[in-house]
Design a protein around this motif. Sequence first.
Motif, PDB file in Angstrom:
ATOM      1  N   ASP A 126       0.797  -1.323  -0.071  1.00  0.00           N
ATOM      2  CA  ASP A 126       0.068  -0.112  -0.054  1.00  0.00           C
ATOM      3  C   ASP A 126       0.782   1.354   0.055  1.00  0.00           C
ATOM      4  OD1 ASP A 126       0.979   0.816   2.625  1.00  0.00           O
ATOM      5  OD2 ASP A 126      -1.107  -0.115   3.496  1.00  0.00           O
ATOM      6  N   GLN A 132      -0.081  -6.003   1.977  1.00  0.00           N
ATOM      7  CA  GLN A 132      -1.145  -6.055   2.078  1.00  0.00           C
ATOM      8  C   GLN A 132      -1.790  -7.531   1.763  1.00  0.00           C
ATOM      9  OE1 GLN A 132      -3.554  -4.358   3.987  1.00  0.00           O
ATOM     10  NE2 GLN A 132      -1.716  -2.984   4.422  1.00  0.00           N
ATOM     11  N   ALA A 155      -8.313  -4.496  -1.638  1.00  0.00           N
ATOM     12  CA  ALA A 155      -7.399  -3.829  -1.053  1.00  0.00           C
ATOM     13  C   ALA A 155      -7.667  -2.476  -0.803  1.00  0.00           C
ATOM     14  CB  ALA A 155      -5.968  -4.220  -1.251  1.00  0.00           C
TER      15      ALA A 155
END
Length: 187
Positions: A126, A132, A155
């Motif tokens: 991220d 993630q 996500a």
Amino acid sequence: MGIIGSTLKPFTTQAYKEGKFVEVSDQDVLGKWAVFVFYPADFTFVCPTELEDLADNYAEFQRLGVEVYSVSTDTHFSHKAWHDTSPAIGKITYTMLGDPSGVITNNFGVMREGQGLADRGTFLIDPDGVIQFMEITAEGIGRNASELLRKVKAAQYVRAHPGEVCPAKWEEGEETLAPSLDLVGKI
């Protein structure tokens, strides 16, 4: 220590991108979404099919604000030679990181011990540099860029909508879940 939720570790390396050799570091990655795709070696068999699939979908990754980095323990010189000789690899416009020292491959925990080659690993990072998503497959199992895009969208949705989660097979625009006491036992 688990890798999900951990932070991108420092690195600096040489890369091949759009006909040029460029230097790339962890600092270039921070502030945006990034996908790191590790593969065993240039001039192999499953790898070019995966990297071509990413190249065919690169515009969609870019539309989502995601930069793609392919990584092997080959040099940036080898990446250029492969790019210049393979029709599949010749489609690539994303950054191809050389990692002959193994620093990046080891940072992500995908170095094959005693072989100097990366496992087939995919990581979504991220904008804060936090991992993630990760997936590691066996040598003969190729990845799918469309499925990776679906996970990137999930996500990004979860990051933009605190308190919501994306259920199995979630696609952009579909309903999400808001975990709560009221939801326990009702799914």
